[in-house]
Structure formats: structure tokens, C-alpha cells
Design a protein around this motif. Structure first.
Motif, PDB file in Angstrom:
ATOM      1  N   SER A 199       0.824  -1.209   0.000  1.00 15.70           N
ATOM      2  CA  SER A 199       0.000   0.000   0.000  1.00 15.70           C
ATOM      3  C   SER A 199       0.858   1.259   0.000  1.00 15.70           C
ATOM      4  O   SER A 199       1.841   1.350   0.724  1.00 15.70           O
ATOM      5  CB  SER A 199      -0.906   0.007   1.228  1.00 15.70           C
ATOM      6  N   LEU A 200       0.448   2.242  -0.812  1.00 11.03           N
ATOM      7  CA  LEU A 200       1.202   3.479  -0.980  1.00 11.03           C
ATOM      8  C   LEU A 200       0.277   4.679  -1.116  1.00 11.03           C
ATOM      9  O   LEU A 200      -0.896   4.547  -1.459  1.00 11.03           O
ATOM     10  CB  LEU A 200       2.051   3.412  -2.262  1.00 11.03           C
ATOM     11  N   GLY A 201       0.832   5.860  -0.889  1.00  8.99           N
ATOM     12  CA  GLY A 201       0.158   7.106  -1.219  1.00  8.99           C
ATOM     13  C   GLY A 201      -0.887   7.572  -0.232  1.00  8.99           C
ATOM     14  O   GLY A 201      -1.005   7.078   0.886  1.00  8.99           O
ATOM     15  N   ALA A 243      -2.627  13.708  -7.573  1.00 12.51           N
ATOM     16  CA  ALA A 243      -3.661  13.886  -8.598  1.00 12.51           C
ATOM     17  C   ALA A 243      -4.075  12.537  -9.176  1.00 12.51           C
ATOM     18  O   ALA A 243      -5.267  12.252  -9.332  1.00 12.51           O
ATOM     19  CB  ALA A 243      -3.158  14.813  -9.704  1.00 12.51           C
ATOM     20  N   TYR A 244      -3.095  11.693  -9.499  1.00 12.60           N
ATOM     21  CA  TYR A 244      -3.402  10.376 -10.058  1.00 12.60           C
ATOM     22  C   TYR A 244      -4.170   9.518  -9.047  1.00 12.60           C
ATOM     23  O   TYR A 244      -5.183   8.902  -9.396  1.00 12.60           O
ATOM     24  CB  TYR A 244      -2.128   9.639 -10.481  1.00 12.60           C
ATOM     25  N   SER A 245      -3.677   9.446  -7.813  1.00 11.16           N
ATOM     26  CA  SER A 245      -4.324   8.575  -6.825  1.00 11.16           C
ATOM     27  C   SER A 245      -5.745   9.030  -6.521  1.00 11.16           C
ATOM     28  O   SER A 245      -6.645   8.205  -6.347  1.00 11.16           O
ATOM     29  CB  SER A 245      -3.496   8.471  -5.540  1.00 11.16           C
ATOM     30  N   THR A 246      -5.961  10.337  -6.499  1.00  9.27           N
ATOM     31  CA  THR A 246      -7.322  10.838  -6.283  1.00  9.27           C
ATOM     32  C   THR A 246      -8.211  10.480  -7.460  1.00  9.27           C
ATOM     33  O   THR A 246      -9.349  10.028  -7.273  1.00  9.27           O
ATOM     34  CB  THR A 246      -7.313  12.365  -6.070  1.00  9.27           C
ATOM     35  N   THR A 247      -7.702  10.662  -8.666  1.00  3.08           N
ATOM     36  CA  THR A 247      -8.480  10.314  -9.857  1.00  3.08           C
ATOM     37  C   THR A 247      -8.823   8.824  -9.869  1.00  3.08           C
ATOM     38  O   THR A 247      -9.948   8.442 -10.208  1.00  3.08           O
ATOM     39  CB  THR A 247      -7.710  10.714 -11.135  1.00  3.08           C
ATOM     40  N   ALA A 248      -7.884   7.987  -9.456  1.00  2.00           N
ATOM     41  CA  ALA A 248      -8.148   6.544  -9.382  1.00  2.00           C
ATOM     42  C   ALA A 248      -9.225   6.247  -8.342  1.00  2.00           C
ATOM     43  O   ALA A 248     -10.138   5.445  -8.587  1.00  2.00           O
ATOM     44  CB  ALA A 248      -6.861   5.787  -9.055  1.00  2.00           C
ATOM     45  N   PHE A 249      -9.143   6.894  -7.197  1.00  2.00           N
ATOM     46  CA  PHE A 249     -10.174   6.713  -6.169  1.00  2.00           C
ATOM     47  C   PHE A 249     -11.536   7.168  -6.695  1.00  2.00           C
ATOM     48  O   PHE A 249     -12.543   6.465  -6.533  1.00  2.00           O
ATOM     49  CB  PHE A 249      -9.824   7.475  -4.883  1.00  2.00           C
ATOM     50  N   LEU A 250     -11.567   8.334  -7.329  1.00  2.00           N
ATOM     51  CA  LEU A 250     -12.833   8.865  -7.851  1.00  2.00           C
ATOM     52  C   LEU A 250     -13.415   7.977  -8.943  1.00  2.00           C
ATOM     53  O   LEU A 250     -14.634   7.835  -9.048  1.00  2.00           O
ATOM     54  CB  LEU A 250     -12.632  10.288  -8.366  1.00  2.00           C
ATOM     55  N   LYS A 251     -12.555   7.374  -9.747  1.00  2.00           N
ATOM     56  CA  LYS A 251     -13.030   6.428 -10.768  1.00  2.00           C
ATOM     57  C   LYS A 251     -13.768   5.269 -10.093  1.00  2.00           C
ATOM     58  O   LYS A 251     -14.840   4.859 -10.540  1.00  2.00           O
ATOM     59  CB  LYS A 251     -11.852   5.915 -11.585  1.00  2.00           C
ATOM     60  N   GLY A 252     -13.198   4.765  -9.022  1.00  2.00           N
ATOM     61  CA  GLY A 252     -13.874   3.711  -8.266  1.00  2.00           C
ATOM     62  C   GLY A 252     -15.168   4.199  -7.639  1.00  2.00           C
ATOM     63  O   GLY A 252     -16.180   3.495  -7.650  1.00  2.00           O
ATOM     64  N   LEU A 253     -15.149   5.419  -7.095  1.00  2.00           N
ATOM     65  CA  LEU A 253     -16.346   5.977  -6.460  1.00  2.00           C
ATOM     66  C   LEU A 253     -17.482   6.126  -7.467  1.00  2.00           C
ATOM     67  O   LEU A 253     -18.637   5.797  -7.162  1.00  2.00           O
ATOM     68  CB  LEU A 253     -16.013   7.331  -5.822  1.00  2.00           C
ATOM     69  N   GLY A 280      -3.930  -3.371  -8.886  1.00  2.00           N
ATOM     70  CA  GLY A 280      -4.372  -2.699 -10.100  1.00  2.00           C
ATOM     71  C   GLY A 280      -4.619  -1.212  -9.986  1.00  2.00           C
ATOM     72  O   GLY A 280      -5.171  -0.614 -10.910  1.00  2.00           O
ATOM     73  N   TRP A 281      -4.191  -0.579  -8.911  1.00  2.00           N
ATOM     74  CA  TRP A 281      -4.416   0.859  -8.760  1.00  2.00           C
ATOM     75  C   TRP A 281      -3.473   1.681  -9.631  1.00  2.00           C
ATOM     76  O   TRP A 281      -3.750   2.840  -9.914  1.00  2.00           O
ATOM     77  CB  TRP A 281      -4.251   1.269  -7.301  1.00  2.00           C
ATOM     78  N   GLY A 282      -2.337   1.133 -10.022  1.00  2.00           N
ATOM     79  CA  GLY A 282      -1.356   1.850 -10.827  1.00  2.00           C
ATOM     80  C   GLY A 282       0.041   1.479 -10.380  1.00  2.00           C
ATOM     81  O   GLY A 282       0.226   0.625  -9.508  1.00  2.00           O
ATOM     82  N   THR A 283       1.016   2.136 -10.973  1.00  2.00           N
ATOM     83  CA  THR A 283       2.405   1.901 -10.594  1.00  2.00           C
ATOM     84  C   THR A 283       2.688   2.639  -9.281  1.00  2.00           C
ATOM     85  O   THR A 283       1.943   3.562  -8.913  1.00  2.00           O
ATOM     86  CB  THR A 283       3.364   2.434 -11.672  1.00  2.00           C
ATOM     87  N   PRO A 284       3.765   2.289  -8.582  1.00  2.00           N
ATOM     88  CA  PRO A 284       4.107   3.046  -7.374  1.00  2.00           C
ATOM     89  C   PRO A 284       4.259   4.552  -7.650  1.00  2.00           C
ATOM     90  O   PRO A 284       3.815   5.373  -6.836  1.00  2.00           O
ATOM     91  CB  PRO A 284       5.436   2.420  -6.931  1.00  2.00           C
TER      92      PRO A 284
END
Length: 184
Positions: free
Chosen positions: A108-110, A130-140, A119-123
Motif C-alpha cells: 500500500s502506498l500514497g 492527482a493520479y491517486s485521487t483520480t483513481a479513487f474517484l473512478k472507483g467511487l 491494479g491501482w497503478g504503478t508506485p
């Protein structure tokens, strides 16, 4: 057991996440917090349970602003930013965490404690706010009715945490932070 728990949660929720969007263990290094009851309503509903609050440093405040900017860029409302910030408060105390060794769950990171192996992305991507938030929002956005469900339920459906009710304690601080920074 963790795999069984995750599969059970997904079966109950009836959700299928594209691209292997599963993650969410809590960072074991959590800072101490002050639990205080909150009385301010959020979108017509009182935050669930006792509320926690931490003082933020400049880095944490910058991460709040990055989460809000990514939410706006995604065209989502303030409620999505509140859910995102509350999730990050629980997962990392708004700190962009690298690998914590034995103090960490798996890889777990970030800000959101997302896992490259899930599958969330690369480290490198996951540690980009910005990327991690966008990934979270995509899931939301894949959670039917997230706008109207309790914050902890929306966050848990995306994160699939071993501590599903833990997100609720941050709703008031997240709401206050969005109110303070949304238009700045």
C-alpha cells in the motif's frame, strides 16, 4: 481470509470493479487523534459517530488542495471531495506515504494506501496525489448511489478495508476542509 472477506463484500454489494480496483488497508502508523462529537450536518445528515480531528501541516494541506483540484477536474461535486478527503485522512492522515515496511499492509502506498498489486497503478502513479485521487474517484463513480449513501459506506465500497466503519470519524473534518478550500 482477506481474499474471502473481499469477495464476500463484493458479492453483498453486487459490484464489479473494472481493472482490478481493489485496495484499502489502513496504515498502521496512524497519528494520535482527538475524538470529538460533531453536530454540524453534512448534506442534511449528521456525520456518523464520534468525529476525529488532526492538525494539518503544509504538506497535508497541499494534499487537500490536490484532492479538491482532481475532484473538480473530474467534474464531481463537493461531496466526492469530502468522501475522498475523509478516506485519505483515515488511510494516511493526508500524507503521501511510500512503502512503510513492516508498518504497512502489503504494498500500500500514497494518500489512499492503494496497492500496485491490486491494479491501482504503478508506485509512481499511486504516490502522485492527482493520479491517486483520480483513481479513487473512478472507483467511487462506479458505486451506484454513492452521492446519497453514508460516507463510510461509499468509501468502504471503493477501498474494501478491513475496518469498514473507520472512515466515518473523518466526515466533519473533511467537510470543513472542503468548505475552506473548495473556492480558493
Amino acid at each position: 481470509m482477506n481474499t474471502i472477506f473481499r469477495k464476500s463484500m463484493l458479492s453483498v454489494a453486487g459490484l464489479a470493479f473494472a481493472g482490478g480496483v481493489f485496495a484499502g488497508p489502513i496504515a498502521a502508523h496512524a497519528n494520535p487523534v482527538d475524538a470529538k462529537p460533531a453536530a454540524v450536518a453534512v448534506q442534511g445528515a449528521k456525520p456518523q459517530g464520534d468525529q476525529s480531528h488532526i492538525s494539518l501541516n503544509d504538506e497535508q494541506t497541499a494534499n487537500v488542495k490536490a484532492i479538491i483540484a482532481a475532484t473538480k477536474k473530474a467534474g464531481l461535486p463537493e461531496r466526492a471531495a469530502v468522501i475522498s478527503i475523509a478516506t485519505s485522512l483515515q488511510e494516511s492522515k493526508l500524507e503521501n506515504l511510500g512503502h512503510l515496511g513492516d508498518m504497512n499492509d502489503h504494498d500500500s502506498l500514497g494518500l489512499f494506501q492503494q496497492r500496485p498489486s491490486s491494479g491501482w497503478g504503478t508506485p509512481e502513479q499511486i504516490t502522485d496525489p492527482a493520479y491517486s485521487t483520480t483513481a479513487f474517484l473512478k472507483g467511487l463513480k462506479q458505486v451506484d448511489g454513492w452521492q446519497d449513501m453514508p460516507l463510510t459506506q461509499a468509501a468502504q465500497t471503493v477501498q474494501v478495508s478491513a475496518y469498514p466503519d473507520a472512515y466515518a470519524q473523518w466526515e466533519q473534518q473533511a467537510t470543513d476542509l472542503v468548505g475552506q478550500h473548495w473556492n480558493s
